[in-house]
Design a protein around this motif. Structure first.
Motif, PDB file in Angstrom:
ATOM      1  N   UNK A 121       0.823  -1.208   0.000  1.00 14.86           N
ATOM      2  CA  UNK A 121       0.000   0.000   0.000  1.00 14.86           C
ATOM      3  C   UNK A 121       0.862   1.266   0.000  1.00 14.86           C
ATOM      4  N   UNK A 122       1.955   1.236   0.768  1.00 20.28           N
ATOM      5  CA  UNK A 122       2.854   2.396   0.825  1.00 20.28           C
ATOM      6  C   UNK A 122       3.493   2.653  -0.538  1.00 20.28           C
ATOM      7  N   UNK A 123       3.842   1.583  -1.234  1.00 19.86           N
ATOM      8  CA  UNK A 123       4.430   1.722  -2.572  1.00 19.86           C
ATOM      9  C   UNK A 123       3.413   2.320  -3.546  1.00 19.86           C
ATOM     10  N   UNK A 124       2.189   1.847  -3.452  1.00 26.94           N
ATOM     11  CA  UNK A 124       1.138   2.338  -4.365  1.00 26.94           C
ATOM     12  C   UNK A 124       0.790   3.803  -4.084  1.00 26.94           C
ATOM     13  N   UNK A 125       0.857   4.191  -2.791  1.00 25.51           N
ATOM     14  CA  UNK A 125       0.537   5.591  -2.455  1.00 25.51           C
ATOM     15  C   UNK A 125       1.655   6.537  -2.881  1.00 25.51           C
TER      16      UNK A 125
ATOM     17  N   UNK B 160       4.390   8.111  -1.655  1.00 26.19           N
ATOM     18  CA  UNK B 160       4.719   9.347  -0.953  1.00 26.19           C
ATOM     19  C   UNK B 160       3.553  10.055  -0.312  1.00 26.19           C
ATOM     20  N   UNK B 161       2.335   9.663  -0.617  1.00 32.72           N
ATOM     21  CA  UNK B 161       1.166  10.270   0.025  1.00 32.72           C
ATOM     22  C   UNK B 161       1.002   9.650   1.415  1.00 32.72           C
ATOM     23  N   UNK B 162       1.028  10.468   2.443  1.00 35.16           N
ATOM     24  CA  UNK B 162       1.025   9.979   3.819  1.00 35.16           C
ATOM     25  C   UNK B 162      -0.368  10.134   4.427  1.00 35.16           C
ATOM     26  N   UNK B 163      -0.927   9.035   4.906  1.00 33.33           N
ATOM     27  CA  UNK B 163      -2.221   9.083   5.595  1.00 33.33           C
ATOM     28  C   UNK B 163      -2.008   9.490   7.056  1.00 33.33           C
ATOM     29  N   UNK B 164      -3.093   9.722   7.761  1.00 33.63           N
ATOM     30  CA  UNK B 164      -2.983  10.078   9.178  1.00 33.63           C
ATOM     31  C   UNK B 164      -2.351   8.950   9.982  1.00 33.63           C
ATOM     32  N   UNK B 165      -2.697   7.712   9.643  1.00 32.98           N
ATOM     33  CA  UNK B 165      -2.101   6.563  10.338  1.00 32.98           C
ATOM     34  C   UNK B 165      -0.607   6.490  10.065  1.00 32.98           C
ATOM     35  N   UNK B 166      -0.248   6.697   8.781  1.00 37.24           N
ATOM     36  CA  UNK B 166       1.182   6.713   8.430  1.00 37.24           C
ATOM     37  C   UNK B 166       1.912   7.771   9.251  1.00 37.24           C
TER      38      UNK B 166
ATOM     39  N   UNK C  69       5.744  16.449   5.739  1.00 32.60           N
ATOM     40  CA  UNK C  69       6.832  16.294   4.774  1.00 32.60           C
ATOM     41  C   UNK C  69       8.039  15.616   5.410  1.00 32.60           C
ATOM     42  N   UNK C  70       8.386  16.046   6.626  1.00 27.62           N
ATOM     43  CA  UNK C  70       9.568  15.512   7.291  1.00 27.62           C
ATOM     44  C   UNK C  70       9.377  14.044   7.660  1.00 27.62           C
ATOM     45  N   UNK C  71       8.232  13.712   8.249  1.00 29.19           N
ATOM     46  CA  UNK C  71       7.977  12.322   8.642  1.00 29.19           C
ATOM     47  C   UNK C  71       7.958  11.418   7.418  1.00 29.19           C
ATOM     48  N   UNK C  72       7.316  11.865   6.358  1.00 29.26           N
ATOM     49  CA  UNK C  72       7.265  11.078   5.122  1.00 29.26           C
ATOM     50  C   UNK C  72       8.668  10.796   4.594  1.00 29.26           C
ATOM     51  N   UNK C  73       9.523  11.820   4.601  1.00 34.86           N
ATOM     52  CA  UNK C  73      10.875  11.681   4.065  1.00 34.86           C
ATOM     53  C   UNK C  73      11.750  10.813   4.968  1.00 34.86           C
TER      54      UNK C  73
END
Length: 642
Positions: free
Chosen positions: A109-113, A115-121, A174-178
């Protein structure tokens, strides 16, 4: 008496090496921790044998095991019981395993998204980052935590920073995603190297330790050098260099060999401050000795983009020059004080040692051969682990029992935790650097400060690397210094490998540079000496490490990067003569006690010989020869008068 010395050494190790200060479980909890550690090692061996997983999956499992063990083994507070786990640590251990497990379970799911980060992510990533910082505080220490927090602050404070340091700033998302959901942050190159090469080499080292190789190295050093002037000190230098080939910690090296060599040095007549300094300088040099280099060699190969064996080849001559400098300092101090060696009758015989335990060193020889032959570091380490077990079985006296083989798996997992956590924390720093571009900005700042001149740039880079390396373990030390300081040298046209070796050396030498000289503090803890005086003496003995990096930047032939074999030979010989001159100048003895003008001439001559160039070498040799001639004539006159 031996028991009390062993307890003292263990106390010193726990005081100055945070990685050794762990919980002491019994009963069920001890079995649970052992089971997790063994499963960790089995996973690493399985993937090394049958192929590693996708990057984030391999690194996620690696981090999950490591974080669980960290929170189970390192208590939140030193005052808490060391025999019973606190509920908070148990909760953090579960979270530490769960946060990376989220990436493994949600990988598709993370690969398909993309870089788009959900609230859970976002929640999981934030928890994961905070847990890495807390694990760093427990295992590595506050200096590393402060550096990480400073970079995180910079990520948010970009719009308010002055001049070239200003940037647009990052949001939390942005920071958490990266940092947590890409391979440019926590799961970046450092953790990738930890989850493959480093773990296997540390497991290899754990098995070598189980076979009794460390005791063999000390006995072999005694047989080779124990009889010479100041024998025990030379034993410390030689045994620490040998231990450094597989050891990953300056402090652990100090305690491991120093608990035997320091009392011997004091008994012979060395001052306690000097005895502790010898072991500190020699053990710190162990981190510069191939093939492991405190586990930084693998990271350097990845960062520089060269084969691992090229890093090993580049490190050989500088490491030998360093140990030559320490050996010479010890030798001249022994001559100055007229210290004799140990009677040969009290020393082990080389032939008997090699017959009885020489087979224990075979895996170390074979792993070097495999690396030179073109084997990958992972494959070579895997073969060497098997050979360590097989070779120990060649003699009944060294044969490991099945339970010892299993304990080797547990010890290997425990020993990797410091490196693992440091690599994860270093990933946060690298993530901020890549997202903000601060690395190049800091490099530009260093160049502006030095006026664009190479020598001032090298000097400021040296100071930066020493300050950043204080109180930080080898692996994290290298990652920080190579990220912040090395780009300045590269911009000046210095070969990339030479620039990285430069900052690596000065980051390591922080272990004996006052005021934060952890190796010197550990040495003084065993010798009973003054920590500051021990650090000053260790810095004098380690003078080569302050000079050699300048040498291989100005003349990369020492790193086998360029030039012919003849160039390498001539540079090495003149550098060795320069080390003799410098060491005798600092100690105050060459062929006779040095007078002040002679010490000055030796210092100038030594520095000239270390600086590459025909004219400087010639002048240096003339000054050295002049002082040697004057001292030999003075000594002969004194003998004739007597």
């Amino acid at each position: 008496m031996k028991d009390s010395e062993a307890r003292k050494a263990e106390d010193v190790l726990k005081q100055y090496d945070r990685e050794s200060d762990t919980m002491e479980y019994t009963g069920v909890m001890a079995k649970v921790v052992a089971a997790i550690a063994i499963a960790f090692s089995v996973f690493q061996l399985y993937t090394a044998t049958f192929g590693v997983l996708d990057a984030q999956l391999q690194r996620g499992v690696h981090l999950g095991f490591g974080m669980a063990l960290v929170f189970l083994l390192y208590p939140s507070r030193k005052s808490w019981s060391r025999h019973k786990i606190h509920p908070l640590d148990l909760v953090l251990a579960v979270l530490g395993a769960a946060a990376p497990a989220y990436i493994i379970l949600e990988y598709q799911h993370l690969v398909l998204r993309a870089g788009l980060v959900s609230d859970t992510d976002l929640a999981v990533g934030l928890i994961g980052i905070l847990l890495v910082i807390e694990a760093t505080r427990r295992v590595v220490g506050l200096p590393m935590v402060c550096v990480v927090l400073a970079f995180l602050f910079y990520a948010f404070a970009g719009p308010y920073m002055p001049g070239v340091l200003a940037h647009r700033g990052l949001t939390v998302s942005q920071l958490v995603s990266h940092l947590y959901f890409t391979t440019e942050g926590i799961f970046g190159i450092p953790l990738g190297v930890s989850s493959t090469f480093i773990f296997l080499f540390i497991l290899f080292g754990a098995y070598l330790e189980s076979t009794g190789l460390g005791k063999f190295f000390i006995d072999l050093a005694n047989a080779i050098a124990g009889w010479a002037s100041g024998g025990p000190a030379k034993v410390a230098v030689l045994s620490s260099g040998l231990m450094g080939t597989v050891s990953g910690s300056s402090v652990a090296n100090v305690v491991g060999t120093g608990s035997l060599t320091i009392p011997m040095m004091k008994k012979l007549g060395y001052h306690k401050d000097f005895a502790g300094a010898v072991e500190a300088a020699a053990s710190t040099g162990g981190q510069l000795m191939p093939p492991v280099m405190g586990a930084a060699a693998f990271l350097m190969a990845e960062f520089v983009g060269v084969p691992y064996i090229d890093v090993v080849k580049a490190a050989v001559v500088p490491a030998l020059l360093y140990f030559a400098g320490v050996w010479l300092g010890v030798h001249f101090e022994a001559k100055r004080k007229d210290l004799k060696g140990i009677p040969r009758s009290q020393l082990p015989k080389i032939g008997r040692l090699l017959r009885e335990r020489g087979h224990l060193a075979l895996p170390l020889v074979i792993i070097v051969y495999l690396l030179v032959s073109g084997y990958t570091p992972m494959r070579a380490a895997l073969v060497a682990i098997v050979l360590a077990i097989v070779c120990s079985a060649l003699r009944k006296s060294t044969r490991m029992k099945p339970i010892e083989i299993v304990r080797g798996l547990e010890n290997g997992a425990r020993n990797v935790l410091g490196v693992l956590v440091a690599c994860a924390a270093a990933g946060i720093i690298i993530g901020v650097v890549t997202k903000t571009g601060v690395g190049l900005k800091l490099a530009s700042g260093l160049l502006d400060l030095s006026g664009g001149l190479l020598l001032p740039t090298m000097f400021f880079t040296m100071i930066t690397a020493i300050v950043l390396g204080m109180g930080v373990p080898t692996t994290a030390n290298y990652v920080i210094t190579s990220t912040i300081a090395a780009p300045a040298l590269v911009q000046m046209g210095v070969p990339v490998l030479a620039a990285h070796m430069f900052v690596f050396y000065f980051g390591i030498i922080a272990d004996v540079t006052p005021p934060v000289a952890l190796a010197a503090y550990a040495g003084s803890g065993i010798s009973g000496g003054n920590p500051l005086k021990t650090g000053i003496n260790a810095s004098k003995l380690a003078i080569a490490a302050f000079i050699i990096p300048y040498m291989f930047v100005l003349s990369p032939v020492i790193l086998m990067i360029e030039g012919s074999a003849l160039d390498l030979l001539l540079s090495t010989i003149t550098a060795l003569i320069g080390m003799v001159a410098l060491s005798s100048s600092l100690i105050g003895f060459l062929a006779d006690h040095c007078r002040l003008p002679e010490r000055l001439l030796l210092a100038v001559g030594g520095l000239l010989m270390i600086k590459p160039g025909l004219l400087t070498d010639a002048v240096g040799i003339i000054l050295f020869g002049l002082v040697l001639f004057l001292q030999l004539r003075r000594r002969r006159a004194a003998q004739d008068a007597a």
